[in-house]
Every structure is written in structure tokens, then in C-alpha cells.
Design a protein around this motif. Structure first.
Motif, PDB file in Angstrom:
ATOM      1  N   THR A   1      -6.030  -0.844  -1.414  1.00 16.57           N
ATOM      2  CA  THR A   1      -6.572  -0.290  -2.650  1.00 16.57           C
ATOM      3  C   THR A   1      -7.746  -1.161  -3.093  1.00 16.57           C
ATOM      4  OG1 THR A   1      -4.396   0.516  -3.277  1.00 16.57           O
ATOM      5  CG2 THR A   1      -6.040   0.311  -5.033  1.00 16.57           C
TER       6      THR A   1
ATOM      7  N   GLU B   1       0.793  -1.215   0.000  1.00 18.05           N
ATOM      8  CA  GLU B   1       0.000   0.000   0.000  1.00 18.05           C
ATOM      9  C   GLU B   1       0.833   1.276   0.000  1.00 18.05           C
ATOM     10  OE1 GLU B   1      -3.264   0.245  -0.660  1.00 18.05           O
ATOM     11  OE2 GLU B   1      -2.961  -1.882  -1.038  1.00 18.05           O
ATOM     12  N   ASP B   2       2.070   1.230   0.468  1.00 17.93           N
ATOM     13  CA  ASP B   2       2.880   2.447   0.394  1.00 17.93           C
ATOM     14  C   ASP B   2       3.153   2.816  -1.062  1.00 17.93           C
ATOM     15  OD1 ASP B   2       4.522   0.257  -0.020  1.00 17.93           O
ATOM     16  OD2 ASP B   2       6.192   1.017   1.167  1.00 17.93           O
TER      17      ASP B   2
ATOM     18  N   GLU C   1      -0.212   4.066  -2.537  1.00 17.93           N
ATOM     19  CA  GLU C   1      -0.504   5.429  -2.123  1.00 17.93           C
ATOM     20  C   GLU C   1       0.284   6.435  -2.957  1.00 17.93           C
ATOM     21  OE1 GLU C   1       0.224   5.693   2.050  1.00 17.93           O
ATOM     22  OE2 GLU C   1      -1.372   4.281   2.576  1.00 17.93           O
TER      23      GLU C   1
END
Length: 443
Positions: A308, A141-142, A145
Motif C-alpha cells: 500500500t 497486505e492481505d 487489500e
């Protein structure tokens, strides 16, 4: 294999003829670069590409990792995590969970190794990106993002720059001649940050033209940097929105799912927007094919919680196919054959109409660009649901499709979307694949 060194683009452009005058028979191992050390369907790259050539394909189309291989400054990211997108629920679905267990993989090294084996076995490649469609499901997710924070109108140029970085890496090896063409995004006309599938976002003409301008600027950047490489516009349908089509495309790659509706008896009222989201099993004819105690839809949604999101139709597709009672698959198989026999002429008409529409739009907007069918026919979710593999009528339908494409002057085609080393047809129908590929190339 090639060692990855400093990211410097040294090779100048060379004049190339589109596809070197050869029709492309396209294989679709979509996640070829994403196979983890634990080993999935694509783990042995040499074997994958050798078997691809043995089955009569001369081209492969796959996710090129743009956005994942390099930072915004062009620095190599190195090995990046691959995660199963729906945990164990996705294991039965075709193309979805075929990359091995969770783990890190250096996709850039796999890309360069793929090109070396492509050279060895006489294959060309089509580079594309599914990042905003599916690839993000596999990522940490980093990273998601970071890439989702890019404003919508800056994404075409950003991913063009990312494509430029990986093309420069390829040119250091001298293997850029293996590239048939490259695309900034797969199914660019259906992206959810533009107008979405079925134009569900209802953007104005002015806003769609603004995105087209974004795309044209991104293609102009790539064409200036790499005049030796062709760049395509990829669409999910022949009936694409002309307002979104960049006028400086060099290849139009459209998708032709003319047989998609054959599974309506199974997916009826399930995958459409606006149906009951709490318990689709109560409102679909598919209920009689499912396990006695199906996993609730909420459990599938929970897998993506805090991550996501996946579109609703894919949440429901995973729910349906992971809950099918495998003892009832023969019944579904028989219904497929019944539907195909009953609606065969309609499906053929749908094929002809989509092809005619694509040809008409092609003449109007990009008559000098090669016309390619990069995905198509249908999508069946369950790995053990072998209706298509078993059906003689189905393979005759594909033969009819190939002859239509040949007559229309199509420059490249995929036999079916589910067609790679991860799919049951790879070994069950190897002879059919080889025969149809040779038929398309008139060999």
C-alpha cells in the motif's frame, strides 16, 4: 487485565455531560495499541499512562485499531502483524518507528488494558482511526487489500460499524466512561479518497455533499447505538471545507499547525507536489545539511514497492530526515531559533487567525458542540533535532497559545503533536509539559 470474551454489547446508554465539565489536556501517543512483543516506546502500558498523568495530561488520543480488531462480521481478528513502514529508514523519524520490531500484537487486549490503566490514573481517552492515512503502512497486505476494496462511499459506515464493535467490547468492561469522545476517522476532510489535503482532488460540491451524507449516516448509526458517547468530526485545519462537515457532529476536533512553516528553510522545495522526483537533493536548500552520500530517493520508494503506497510527501520526508548529517543538527537548531525570532509575530498572528476562523465556523455550523484542538503547532521529523526542546522562545510561544485557547473557550487541546512517551520532549521537558497543561486547565 480484562479477558476478552464474546463480542456482545450489553451496556445500555447512560446520560453523560461532555467531558464531565473538565477541560481536556491531551497527550498524543498515536501508536499506543500497536507495540509489539519485542517492545517499543509504549510497551509498558502502566508506565506510559502513569507518566502521562504525572506530566499533567488528563486525556490521551490514539489510533483505536478500528478495522483491524474485527472482521466485517464482527468477529475478533486476534493478534495481527505490525510491520515497520519504512524498514530502517524510518528509525530516526518521530512517531514513525516507535512500536518495537516486527511482530504480532493483540490490539484489542491492549485497548482494554489501556482503559483499565486510564481508570487507575484518572485519564480519559479519545478514540480515532488513522487507517487510510498511516495505519495501513503497518499492516499486512492481505488486510490492506480487504479494507481498500471497500468502495469509497461505504467506508464511513463500515468504519462506524467497526467502531461500534470495539465500543461494545469496551462496554463489557464498564469502562466506557473513560471515553471523552470518539471519531470515525482522523482528518476526515483530508482523506485521499475524498477531496485530499488542500482539496487537490477538486471534487464538485455535489460529490463532497454526498460524502458528508455518508458521514452523517455513519454518525447517526453510532449515536443510536451509543447515546452515552460523544462522536466528533476531526479536521486537519481550522479552514476545513464546510460542505464536508456533518451537521450531526457532537464535537469538532480541529488541528492547528500554525507553526508548520518554520521548517521551510529545511524542507523548501522538497515536500511540495510537482517538484523533481528523481533527485530532490539537487533542488533544495536542505542539501547542505545532508550526509555526503545520501540514500537515493528511489531506495525509499522501493521499501513500499508492491505494498500500500505512502503519499509522496511522506516518502520525501523519510528521505530527508533519514539523510540528515547529525553533525550539522546544531546548525539547523540555530536556524530554527533565528526563524522563530524573526517571524514570531507572524506565527502568533497565524494562530489568532486560525482560532478566529474556527470560532466563526463553529458558531455557524455547530455552536453547541465542544471545540477541541487535537493536533497542532508543528512537526519536526528527526528524533535528535532538538530545536524545539532547547528553545525558551518556543515554550513561551506555547504559553501564548494556551492563553489564546483559554480565552477562546477551547474545551481541549494538545500542547504539540509530537508529545508522547516516544518523543524526546517526554523526559527533557517534563516540567514544561506539566506547567502548560495546568495552565490550560487554569489550575
Amino acid at each position: 487485565m480484562y479477558n476478552i470474551q464474546e463480542n456482545i454489547c450489553k451496556t445500555k446508554g447512560k446520560n453523560m455531560k461532555p467531558f464531565s465539565g473538565q477541560k481536556l489536556s491531551i497527550c498524543f501517543p498515536i501508536w499506543l495499541l500497536h507495540d509489539t512483543p519485542s517492545g517499543g516506546a509504549y510497551h509498558d502500558l502502566k508506565r506510559c499512562l502513569q507518566e502521562t498523568a504525572e506530566r499533567g495530561f488528563n486525556c490521551i488520543r490514539f489510533d483505536d485499531g478500528a478495522g483491524i480488531l474485527h472482521t466485517s462480521a464482527g468477529m475478533r481478528r486476534g493478534a495481527v502483524m505490525v510491520r515497520p513502514p519504512f524498514q530502517d529508514y524510518g528509525k530516526v523519524l518521530r512517531q514513525l518507528d516507535c512500536t518495537g520490531g516486527e511482530g504480532k500484537v493483540d490490539r484489542l487486549q491492549r485497548l482494554l488494558d489501556t482503559l483499565e490503566y486510564a481508570e487507575q490514573f484518572g485519564l480519559s481517552v479519545i478514540l480515532s482511526s488513522w487507517y487510510y492515512l498511516h495505519t495501513c503502512w503497518y499492516c499486512d497486505e492481505d488486510l490492506n487489500e480487504e479494507l481498500h476494496a471497500i468502495p469509497a462511499h461505504e467506508r464511513f459506515l463500515y468504519f462506524a460499524e467497526q467502531l461500534d464493535h470495539l465500543l461494545c467490547e469496551i462496554k463489557r468492561t464498564g469502562l466506557e466512561k473513560r471515553i471523552a469522545f470518539a471519531e470515525i476517522f482522523n482528518e476526515a476532510d483530508g482523506l485521499n479518497f475524498i477531496n485530499g489535503y488542500g482539496a487537490r482532488n477538486h471534487l464538485s460540491v455535489e460529490e463532497r455533499r454526498r460524502f458528508r451524507d455518508d458521514h452523517e449516516k455513519a454518525l447517526a448509526f453510532l449515536r443510536a447505538r451509543h447515546p452515552d458517547i460523544l462522536f466528533a468530526y476531526d479536521t486537519y485545519t481550522a479552514w476545513t471545507d464546510p460542505e464536508q462537515m456533518p451537521r450531526n457532529l457532537q464535537v469538532w476536533n480541529f488541528h492547528n499547525y500554525f507553526l508548520w512553516g518554520i521548517y521551510s528553510f529545511l524542507e523548501q522545495n522538497l515536500l511540495q507536489d510537482g517538484t523533481d522526483v528523481d533527485d530532490p537533493a539537487e533542488s533544495t536548500t536542505a542539501r547542505r545539511f545532508m550526509k555526503e552520500n545520501p540514500v537515493p530517493l528511489a531506495d525509499i520508494r522501493a521499501v513500499r514497492s508492491g505494498k500500500t503506497p505512502a503519499p509522496e510527501d511522506w516518502i520525501r520526508r523519510v528521505w530527508l530526515y533519514s539523510n540528515l548529517d547529525e553533525r550539522k543538527l546544531p546548525e539547523i537548531d540555530a536556524l530554527f531559533e533565528e526563524e522563530l525570532e524573526k517571524k514570531e509575530e507572524k506565527f502568533k498572528q497565524d494562530l489568532r487567525e486560525s482560532l478566529h476562523h474556527a470560532q466563526t465556523l463553529h458558531r455557524q455550523i455547530c455552536p453547541d458542540a465542544p471545540l477541541v484542538v487535537g493536533e497542532g503547532v508543528s512537526y519536526v521529523g528527526h528524533k535528535e533535532l532538538l530545536c524545539e526542546e532547547h528553545s525558551e522562545r518556543y515554550w513561551k510561544m506555547l504559553e501564548y497559545m494556551i492563553l489564546q485557547y483559554r480565552e477562546a473557550g477551547i474545551s481541549g487541546c494538545v500542547l504539540r503533536t509530537c508529545c508522547g512517551p516516544e518523543d524526546p520532549c517526554w523526559n527533557r521537558n517534563a516540567d514544561q509539559l506539566c506547567r502548560l497543561n495546568r495552565l490550560f486547565r487554569n489550575e
